[in-house]
Design an enzyme around this catalytic site. Structure first.
Site, PDB file in Angstrom:
ATOM      1  N   GLN A   8       0.845  -1.197   0.000  1.00  0.00           N
ATOM      2  CA  GLN A   8       0.000   0.000   0.000  1.00  0.00           C
ATOM      3  C   GLN A   8       0.880   1.245   0.000  1.00  0.00           C
ATOM      4  O   GLN A   8       1.579   1.532   0.978  1.00  0.00           O
ATOM      5  CB  GLN A   8      -0.938   0.035   1.207  1.00  0.00           C
ATOM      6  N   TYR A  51      -5.862  10.911   4.398  1.00  0.00           N
ATOM      7  CA  TYR A  51      -4.488  11.127   3.926  1.00  0.00           C
ATOM      8  C   TYR A  51      -4.498  11.868   2.573  1.00  0.00           C
ATOM      9  O   TYR A  51      -5.544  12.302   2.116  1.00  0.00           O
ATOM     10  CB  TYR A  51      -3.731   9.798   3.896  1.00  0.00           C
ATOM     11  N   ARG A  73      -9.296  -5.727  11.372  1.00  0.00           N
ATOM     12  CA  ARG A  73      -9.218  -6.077  12.793  1.00  0.00           C
ATOM     13  C   ARG A  73      -9.428  -7.562  13.075  1.00  0.00           C
ATOM     14  O   ARG A  73      -8.693  -8.134  13.903  1.00  0.00           O
ATOM     15  CB  ARG A  73     -10.187  -5.189  13.599  1.00  0.00           C
ATOM     16  N   CYS A 114     -13.225 -11.035  16.939  1.00  0.00           N
ATOM     17  CA  CYS A 114     -12.971  -9.593  17.091  1.00  0.00           C
ATOM     18  C   CYS A 114     -14.234  -8.878  17.559  1.00  0.00           C
ATOM     19  O   CYS A 114     -15.310  -9.063  16.997  1.00  0.00           O
ATOM     20  CB  CYS A 114     -12.526  -9.013  15.745  1.00  0.00           C
ATOM     21  N   CYS A 127     -13.182  -3.458  19.371  1.00  0.00           N
ATOM     22  CA  CYS A 127     -13.034  -2.574  20.540  1.00  0.00           C
ATOM     23  C   CYS A 127     -11.978  -1.494  20.296  1.00  0.00           C
ATOM     24  O   CYS A 127     -11.874  -0.540  21.060  1.00  0.00           O
ATOM     25  CB  CYS A 127     -12.653  -3.401  21.769  1.00  0.00           C
TER      26      CYS A 127
HETATM   27  C1  LIG Z   1      -4.566  -1.171  13.672  1.00  0.00           C
HETATM   28  C2  LIG Z   1      -5.102  -0.703  12.355  1.00  0.00           C
HETATM   29  C3  LIG Z   1      -4.242  -0.233  11.371  1.00  0.00           C
HETATM   30  C4  LIG Z   1      -4.735   0.180  10.129  1.00  0.00           C
HETATM   31  N1  LIG Z   1      -3.865   0.560   9.164  1.00  0.00           N
HETATM   32  C5  LIG Z   1      -4.331   0.874   7.922  1.00  0.00           C
HETATM   33  C6  LIG Z   1      -3.434   1.152   6.861  1.00  0.00           C
HETATM   34  O1  LIG Z   1      -2.214   1.079   7.008  1.00  0.00           O
HETATM   35  N2  LIG Z   1      -3.976   1.488   5.672  1.00  0.00           N
HETATM   36  C7  LIG Z   1      -5.338   1.518   5.451  1.00  0.00           C
HETATM   37  O2  LIG Z   1      -5.767   1.798   4.339  1.00  0.00           O
HETATM   38  N3  LIG Z   1      -6.194   1.231   6.428  1.00  0.00           N
HETATM   39  C8  LIG Z   1      -5.729   0.898   7.649  1.00  0.00           C
HETATM   40  N4  LIG Z   1      -6.606   0.539   8.636  1.00  0.00           N
HETATM   41  C9  LIG Z   1      -8.060   0.480   8.322  1.00  0.00           C
HETATM   42  C10 LIG Z   1      -8.461  -0.915   7.875  1.00  0.00           C
HETATM   43  O3  LIG Z   1      -7.810  -1.309   6.684  1.00  0.00           O
HETATM   44  C11 LIG Z   1      -9.971  -1.019   7.609  1.00  0.00           C
HETATM   45  O4  LIG Z   1     -10.294  -0.116   6.578  1.00  0.00           O
HETATM   46  C12 LIG Z   1     -10.834  -0.698   8.830  1.00  0.00           C
HETATM   47  O5  LIG Z   1     -10.231  -1.149  10.025  1.00  0.00           O
HETATM   48  C13 LIG Z   1     -12.216  -1.357   8.716  1.00  0.00           C
HETATM   49  O6  LIG Z   1     -12.107  -2.754   8.546  1.00  0.00           O
HETATM   50  P1  LIG Z   1     -12.322  -3.802   9.760  1.00  0.00           P
HETATM   51  O7  LIG Z   1     -13.671  -3.504  10.359  1.00  0.00           O
HETATM   52  O8  LIG Z   1     -12.275  -5.155   9.101  1.00  0.00           O
HETATM   53  O9  LIG Z   1     -11.232  -3.591  10.724  1.00  0.00           O
HETATM   54  C14 LIG Z   1      -6.135   0.128   9.877  1.00  0.00           C
HETATM   55  C15 LIG Z   1      -6.992  -0.348  10.867  1.00  0.00           C
HETATM   56  C16 LIG Z   1      -6.503  -0.764  12.096  1.00  0.00           C
HETATM   57  C17 LIG Z   1      -7.460  -1.314  13.112  1.00  0.00           C
END
Ligand SMILES: Cc1cc2nc3c(=O)[nH]c(=O)nc-3n(C[C@H](O)[C@H](O)[C@H](O)COP(=O)(O)O)c2cc1C
Length: 371
Positions: A100, A171, A322, A344, A347
């Site tokens: 990325q 960003y 997550r 998960c 949280c």
């Molecule tokens: C710890 C953490 C780090 C993340 N780092 C990135 C990242 O580097 N780039 C990005 O596009 N999204 C990042 N995200 C967002 C996730 O890719 C995702 O869009 C968001 O958590 C929703 O998905 P989920 O409900 O499956 O966690 C991050 C999320 C978390 C929790």
């Protein structure tokens, strides 16, 4: 067999199933940003856990877009060797991996307050962004465009299977796309086409380096997390323009963040089933208008919902972040027939770890460790 475990192809990149690890910054690299043994383990585990495509955490393309010293980067050729080990760790375990590519824009100053962030405009009295920043010059923008191209070339040299531009979550790309943060009067601001110029110039710059056959993806924020920012109607049109211009796959997310967690991409307290899959409607709307693969993400926690998303034609792939921090082997578990939802609980204690400058881990494991 469930459609979730059927293969898929993006621009010649074959995926063994429909599960993607949505980009996740792990806070686990070496203090100087080099790939660490801990990161190699994390990527190995995800690939061994049968995630078809792993999207790396943010990887910097330019020093002026870096959030943390410890972030991975592909700013110089010397980073290729370490990043190649990351790609190898995934390939040895049967997965595919995209890097990325990332520029934080003005967000730099939210983590490093003594550094002035660079953004499309100097926005005064913005309730959602109060850190020091200034408008980029035309030369600074084209320098960043070139940097994306150079970094993509290095990613390909390092053996990655694809690149994904980070076009979401407050960003640089999201800052240019949103009328809340982009007040420019030149060719980089104003109309939607102008606010998307960065995304499209980067695509050209990347293509020059990686050639026509390499998959170039983008995670795009189609609506901001607060009123007064990018509206969905424009976000959907933007997604269409990105696909038409030659991005090979779109992951659908949100743009600028509001203040509270429910105004961000990582929403919390997903207590009721209807709280889950919170960006589904957006990917379904994008999927109707584009001819390239679409990834849905955001709060997807169970097999039934993932299956429904694909069956109803809302997306081609589902991406999780997550749940895979908590259970890197979740996809293998599901494939083998244990269909319990992800453990998960959204949280966001994994994010707290990052804010304390520690590598991500799941609170459920940390609590177990204390027993
Ligand atoms: C710890 C953490 C780090 C993340 N780092 C990135 C990242 O580097 N780039 C990005 O596009 N999204 C990042 N995200 C967002 C996730 O890719 C995702 O869009 C968001 O958590 C929703 O998905 P989920 O409900 O499956 O966690 C991050 C999320 C978390 C929790």
């Amino acid at each position: 067999m469930s459609i979730l475990f059927s293969p898929f192809e993006i621009k010649g990149m074959s995926l063994k199933n429909r599960f993607v690890r949505s980009a996740t910054f792990e806070g686990a690299s070496e203090p100087n940003g080099e790939v660490s043994p801990l990161q190699l383990d994390m990527y190995r585990n995800l690939a061994a856990g049968e995630v078809a495509l792993i999207i790396s955490g943010t990887c910097c393309v330019h020093e002026n877009g870096r959030l943390f010293a410890s972030q991975n980067g592909l700013i110089h050729d010397k980073a290729i060797k370490g990043m190649a080990r990351l790609a190898e760790a995934v390939h040895e375990n049967g997965g595919k991996v995209a890097v990325q590519l990332f520029h934080a824009g003005r967000e730099v100053s939210s983590f490093t307050p003594d550094q002035e962030g660079l953004g499309p405009s100097d926005v005064k009295n913005d309730p959602y962004f109060k850190h020091p920043h200034r408008a980029m010059t035309h030369e600074e923008i084209t320098d960043v465009v070139d940097a994306f191209g150079a970094a993509a070339g290095r990613a390909k040299d390092a053996g990655f299977d694809a690149v994904q531009m980070h076009g979401a979550h407050a960003y640089l790309f999201a800052q240019f796309l949103s009328p809340n943060s982009n007040h420019r009067k030149d060719q980089w601001g104003g109309t939607l086409e102008n606010r998307l110029r960065l995304h499209l110039e980067v695509l050209k710059s990347v293509r020059k380096r990686v050639g026509p056959d390499f998959p170039v993806l983008i995670k795009v924020g189609v609506q901001d997390g607060f009123d007064g920012g990018l509206i969905l109607e424009e976000g959907l049109r933007a997604a269409q323009l990105l696909a038409d211009a030659g991005y090979d796959g779109l992951e659908i997310s949100q743009g600028l963040r509001g203040v509270r967690f429910h105004e961000t991409e990582f929403r919390t307290k997903l207590k009721k089933p209807e709280d889950h899959g919170y960006f589904r409607k957006w990917s379904a709307a994008v999927k109707k208008t584009v001819h390239v693969p679409v990834m849905a993400q955001g709060g997807i926690r169970d097999l039934e919902m993932a299956e429904e998303i694909l069956q109803q034609g809302e997306a081609d792939l589902v991406a999780l972040s997550r749940p895979l921090i908590s259970e890197p082997d979740l996809i293998a578990r599901w494939r083998k027939g244990d269909k319990k939802p992800a453990r998960c609980i959204s949280c966001n204690k994994c994010i707290d770890e990052l804010e304390s400058m520690r590598p991500i881990s799941c609170i459920l494991d940390r609590q177990k460790g204390k027993e």
